[in-house]
Design a protein around this motif. Structure first.
Motif, short mmCIF file in Angstrom:
data_model
loop_
_atom_site.label_atom_id
_atom_site.label_comp_id
_atom_site.label_asym_id
_atom_site.label_seq_id
_atom_site.Cartn_x
_atom_site.Cartn_y
_atom_site.Cartn_z
N ARG A 86 0.65 -1.20 -0.21
CA ARG A 86 0.11 -0.08 -0.22
C ARG A 86 0.79 1.16 -0.11
N MET A 89 2.02 1.51 -4.16
CA MET A 89 1.20 1.41 -5.11
C MET A 89 -0.31 1.84 -4.74
N PRO A 90 -1.02 2.40 -5.83
CA PRO A 90 -2.21 2.88 -5.44
C PRO A 90 -3.26 1.85 -4.77
N LYS A 91 -4.20 2.31 -3.91
CA LYS A 91 -5.06 1.48 -3.42
C LYS A 91 -5.93 0.66 -4.44
N PRO A 92 -6.38 1.32 -5.50
CA PRO A 92 -7.24 0.56 -6.45
C PRO A 92 -6.63 -0.69 -7.00
N THR A 326 -5.58 -3.80 3.00
CA THR A 326 -5.79 -2.85 1.80
C THR A 326 -6.65 -1.63 2.43
#
Length: 426
Positions: A86, A89-92, A326
């Motif tokens: 996390r 990288m982006p959460k999505p 996440t």
């Protein structure tokens, strides 16, 4: 009066100390040989004979390097892999990985339950559907009810069931000169079927759910010691890191030696007799009996059921860890259900959906094999994320993995990317 206490340096003391070191690494390695893996290796042996035995030599060091890197991330950062990712990288994107993992793992759970139920039906005559319900509910109950230390202890002992495959291989009296030739003189894949099998072997051996499970279990170990906050868990003790390297190395070796003997057994029985198509684990057991003997087929069945009980909590639990980490939900096998509803909800849903899949027309063997292929395609993307975390001086607090380990994991990612692409080109 003489002191009769055994010194830790005596042979007995050293053996006891060695087994005390075994924990998350051994369990993760054993869980790698789940019914999905057993079926994938059985298909490889049945269709391609002993020509893929060399893959065990390839996957052992790669798996050991990847799993130790994941263990180090958990021990040093004090977080599970998804929490560490996390930061990079982006959460999505992480949520998408979690969704893909949940889908692949749920298919695996369903196919594993189906495989366990089929062989239990063959041994007992009781309808397989009853075993699906019984096994599924028993695993849900045990995972929710027992504390982490109890679950870890049970999983460690279930790993013993995998020795059934080593015994079975010797019962079929291999021609060791031919076996050793195929082991140490690799035959490079040339057909689409061989490349698909290679990707499936890589996908079920170096599998994304194991990455997340390994790091999360390191956090569980520290929580069980009373280190409840991330701050209290940060930084890895050098001796504990060395101990975990032994644990992970043993687990990876154990996993790959079992893989080797499953391929060997089915190659020398099913492939030799021209039986290359398997539609269920029951088919594999029935096909083995005439050529390897009833005892060998029973051992195959016991091994498959035992490792299913070990692997299903790992499969369902890894997806639960990814989503919980996440989105910041409370998570952990020692948490009470009211405090970690989302974590246990995802875990239970994965098992329940897996149980439901067994009542659909989907062939379990196809589901198992292709879920391994999907994992093989997903794994290299996750490995890139693991490398990003492992190379981060801040996150890893100057306790990064060695350069050799990072190169090995990088080669693993490139190799899995290449073999995945080869499926569509060959």
């Amino acid at each position: 009066m003489h002191n009769t206490k055994k010194s830790p340096d005596t042979p007995k003391g050293l053996i006891r100390r060695f087994f005390a070191l075994l924990g998350p690494g051994l369990v993760t390695g054993a869980a790698d040989d789940d019914p999905s893996g057993i079926v994938t290796y059985s298909i490889s042996g049945a269709q391609l004979g002993t020509s893929m035995l060399w893959t065990a030599l390839l996957t052992f060091p790669l798996m050991a390097a990847v799993q130790m890197m994941c263990a180090r991330i958990g021990m040093v950062t004090g977080m599970g892999l998804a929490s560490a990712l996390r930061e990079k990288m982006p959460k999505p994107v992480l949520a998408l990985i979690g969704l893909a993992l949940f889908a692949a793992n749920t298919v695996n759970v369903g196919a594993d339950l189906s495989g366990m139920a089929d062989v239990a039906n063959l041994l007992s005559g009781i309808h397989a559907s009853l075993f699906v319900l019984g096994f599924g509910l028993a695993i849900i109950f045990a995972t929710i009810w027992f504390k982490y230390n109890a679950i870890a202890s049970i999983l460690k002992w279930l790993a013993v069931s995998l020795f059934a495959y080593v015994i079975t291989a010797f019962l079929v009296h291999p021609d060791w000169s031919k076996v050793l030739a195929d082991t140490f003189l690799p035959a490079w894949p040339t057909s689409h079927a061989q490349w698909s099998t290679l990707v499936a072997i890589l996908g079920t051996t170096i599998s994304p759910y194991l990455f997340f499970w390994q790091s999360s279990q390191e956090v569980e170990v520290e929580k069980a010691r009373g280190q409840q906050t991330v701050a209290s868990r940060r930084g890895g003790d050098p001796q504990e890191l060395k101990n975990r390297a032994i644990d992970v190395g043993v687990g990876a070796f154990f996993s790959n030696i079992i893989m080797y003997f499953i391929i060997l057994t089915t190659a020398l029985t099913l492939h030799k007799e021209g039986i290359t198509q398997l539609n269920s684990s029951k088919d594999a057991v029935k096909a083995l009996a005439p050529f390897a003997g009833h005892f060998a087929s029973v051992l195959y069945s016991i091994g498959l059921i035992g490792v299913g009980f070990l692997a299903i909590p790992t499969l369902a639990g890894s997806a639960a860890y990814v989503f919980s980490e996440t989105f910041g939900f409370h998570q952990g096998l020692d948490e009470k259900v009211p405090r970690a509803r989302a974590f246990y909800g995802i875990l239970v849903l994965s098992i329940v959906f897996g149980m439901a899949l067994t009542f659909t027309p989907i062939k379990p063997m196809d589901a198992l094999f292709w879920s391994a292929v999907i994992n093989g395609l997903l794994a290299p993307f996750v490995l890139v994320g693991i490398l990003l975390v492992a190379c981060d001086k801040v996150l890893m607090r100057d306790q990064r993995s060695s350069m050799i380990a990072r190169i090995t994991v990088g080669i693993t990612a490139l190799g899995m990317f290449a073999s995945g692409v080869a499926i569509f080109l060959v």
